[in-house]
Write a protein that holds these residues in place. Sequence first.
Motif, PDB file in Angstrom:
ATOM      1  N   GLN A  87       0.792  -1.251   0.139  1.00  0.00           N
ATOM      2  CA  GLN A  87      -0.085  -0.032  -0.108  1.00  0.00           C
ATOM      3  C   GLN A  87       0.872   1.262   0.011  1.00  0.00           C
ATOM      4  N   PRO A  88       0.239   2.418  -0.333  1.00  0.00           N
ATOM      5  CA  PRO A  88       1.115   3.691  -0.554  1.00  0.00           C
ATOM      6  C   PRO A  88       1.587   3.735   1.063  1.00  0.00           C
ATOM      7  N   LEU A  89       2.737   4.628   1.059  1.00  0.00           N
ATOM      8  CA  LEU A  89       3.201   4.940   2.438  1.00  0.00           C
ATOM      9  C   LEU A  89       3.500   6.226   2.812  1.00  0.00           C
ATOM     10  N   PRO A  90       3.235   6.818   3.941  1.00  0.00           N
ATOM     11  CA  PRO A  90       3.685   8.311   4.201  1.00  0.00           C
ATOM     12  C   PRO A  90       4.959   8.280   4.572  1.00  0.00           C
ATOM     13  N   PRO A  91       5.467   9.616   4.328  1.00  0.00           N
ATOM     14  CA  PRO A  91       7.309   9.643   4.484  1.00  0.00           C
ATOM     15  C   PRO A  91       7.556   9.109   5.826  1.00  0.00           C
ATOM     16  N   ARG A  92       6.950   9.244   6.900  1.00  0.00           N
ATOM     17  CA  ARG A  92       7.281   9.049   8.269  1.00  0.00           C
ATOM     18  C   ARG A  92       7.609   7.584   8.409  1.00  0.00           C
ATOM     19  N   GLU A  93       6.559   6.803   7.517  1.00  0.00           N
ATOM     20  CA  GLU A  93       6.874   5.227   7.494  1.00  0.00           C
ATOM     21  C   GLU A  93       7.923   4.714   6.852  1.00  0.00           C
ATOM     22  N   ILE A  94       8.266   5.365   5.688  1.00  0.00           N
ATOM     23  CA  ILE A  94       9.354   5.287   4.964  1.00  0.00           C
ATOM     24  C   ILE A  94      10.576   5.258   5.720  1.00  0.00           C
ATOM     25  N   ARG A  95      10.545   6.646   6.502  1.00  0.00           N
ATOM     26  CA  ARG A  95      11.786   6.857   7.369  1.00  0.00           C
ATOM     27  C   ARG A  95      12.104   5.925   8.351  1.00  0.00           C
ATOM     28  N   ASN A  96      10.921   5.184   8.899  1.00  0.00           N
ATOM     29  CA  ASN A  96      10.920   4.451  10.052  1.00  0.00           C
ATOM     30  C   ASN A  96      11.591   3.036   9.427  1.00  0.00           C
ATOM     31  N   ARG A  97      11.240   2.592   8.086  1.00  0.00           N
ATOM     32  CA  ARG A  97      11.991   1.425   7.559  1.00  0.00           C
ATOM     33  C   ARG A  97      13.328   1.459   6.908  1.00  0.00           C
ATOM     34  N   LEU A  98      13.891   2.859   6.855  1.00  0.00           N
ATOM     35  CA  LEU A  98      15.247   2.754   6.323  1.00  0.00           C
ATOM     36  C   LEU A  98      16.358   1.918   7.090  1.00  0.00           C
ATOM     37  N   PRO A  99      17.338   1.835   6.516  1.00  0.00           N
ATOM     38  CA  PRO A  99      18.321   0.809   7.075  1.00  0.00           C
ATOM     39  C   PRO A  99      18.746   1.769   8.346  1.00  0.00           C
ATOM     40  N   SER A 100      19.245   1.084   9.370  1.00  0.00           N
ATOM     41  CA  SER A 100      19.637   1.635  10.615  1.00  0.00           C
ATOM     42  C   SER A 100      20.955   2.634  10.081  1.00  0.00           C
ATOM     43  N   GLY A 101      20.909   3.756  10.686  1.00  0.00           N
ATOM     44  CA  GLY A 101      21.918   4.796  10.562  1.00  0.00           C
ATOM     45  C   GLY A 101      21.440   5.728   9.265  1.00  0.00           C
ATOM     46  N   MET A 102      20.580   5.456   8.593  1.00  0.00           N
ATOM     47  CA  MET A 102      20.188   6.363   7.459  1.00  0.00           C
ATOM     48  C   MET A 102      19.246   7.406   8.244  1.00  0.00           C
ATOM     49  N   THR A 103      19.645   8.667   8.070  1.00  0.00           N
ATOM     50  CA  THR A 103      18.942   9.641   8.828  1.00  0.00           C
ATOM     51  C   THR A 103      18.372  10.539   7.615  1.00  0.00           C
ATOM     52  N   THR A 104      17.039  10.888   7.785  1.00  0.00           N
ATOM     53  CA  THR A 104      16.559  11.997   6.724  1.00  0.00           C
ATOM     54  C   THR A 104      15.027  12.646   7.552  1.00  0.00           C
ATOM     55  N   THR A 105      14.545  13.446   6.589  1.00  0.00           N
ATOM     56  CA  THR A 105      13.399  14.146   7.177  1.00  0.00           C
ATOM     57  C   THR A 105      12.223  13.659   6.060  1.00  0.00           C
ATOM     58  N   ASP A 106      10.986  13.970   6.497  1.00  0.00           N
ATOM     59  CA  ASP A 106       9.819  13.644   5.753  1.00  0.00           C
ATOM     60  C   ASP A 106      10.007  14.351   4.424  1.00  0.00           C
ATOM     61  N   GLU A 107      10.260  15.889   4.749  1.00  0.00           N
ATOM     62  CA  GLU A 107      10.378  16.772   3.359  1.00  0.00           C
ATOM     63  C   GLU A 107      11.517  16.158   2.530  1.00  0.00           C
ATOM     64  N   GLN A 108      12.427  15.660   2.674  1.00  0.00           N
ATOM     65  CA  GLN A 108      13.476  15.025   1.769  1.00  0.00           C
ATOM     66  C   GLN A 108      12.990  13.782   1.399  1.00  0.00           C
ATOM     67  N   VAL A 109      12.402  13.213   1.951  1.00  0.00           N
ATOM     68  CA  VAL A 109      11.795  11.941   1.331  1.00  0.00           C
ATOM     69  C   VAL A 109      10.741  12.173   0.146  1.00  0.00           C
ATOM     70  N   LYS A 110       9.971  13.247   0.641  1.00  0.00           N
ATOM     71  CA  LYS A 110       8.854  13.856  -0.227  1.00  0.00           C
ATOM     72  C   LYS A 110       9.657  14.089  -1.718  1.00  0.00           C
ATOM     73  N   ALA A 111      10.666  15.068  -1.328  1.00  0.00           N
ATOM     74  CA  ALA A 111      11.287  15.830  -2.505  1.00  0.00           C
ATOM     75  C   ALA A 111      11.908  15.025  -3.289  1.00  0.00           C
ATOM     76  N   LEU A 112      12.682  13.885  -2.799  1.00  0.00           N
ATOM     77  CA  LEU A 112      13.194  12.843  -3.675  1.00  0.00           C
ATOM     78  C   LEU A 112      12.044  11.830  -4.398  1.00  0.00           C
ATOM     79  N   ALA A 113      11.110  11.765  -3.896  1.00  0.00           N
ATOM     80  CA  ALA A 113      10.004  10.849  -4.342  1.00  0.00           C
ATOM     81  C   ALA A 113       9.386  11.730  -5.605  1.00  0.00           C
TER      82      ALA A 113
END
Length: 126
Positions: free
Chosen positions: A82-108
């Motif tokens: 199903q479609p995911l909100p940026p927050r959920e995507i950030r939570n599923r990133l490999p450990s050690g990868m840090t980003t923001t919801d805004e950056q996730v949306k901008a890249l998408a």
Amino acid sequence: MNRELISEARAALAAGPTDLSKVHDRLKRAGSSWSAAQHHLFFLAHPTFSVVGDQVTIQSQGGSGDDHLLSEIIKIVEASSQPLPPREIRNRLPSGMTTTDEQVKALAKKSPALDVFGPGLIRPGR
């Protein structure tokens, strides 16, 4: 942090990801009065840098950093049923990868492999 110090940080990271303590030392020698914790927060918040790894490694977000993050985002979205909100995507990133919801949306939004729709949900591109 002023432009000269940001340029100094980028120069320190030109060869690739570098430990925060090394970047902090270089910035102190260049005139920064900030503590390591303040530099860490700056790198977390600034859109052209990213913090990776458990030992706080900083990298400049040139093409390779964005490409790696986008690649991980695409994997996560494509693996979801199903479609995911940026927050959920950030939570599923490999450990050690840090980003923001805004950056996730901008890249998408920039990627033809992804589609941002509705209230900011992200799904595979159509």
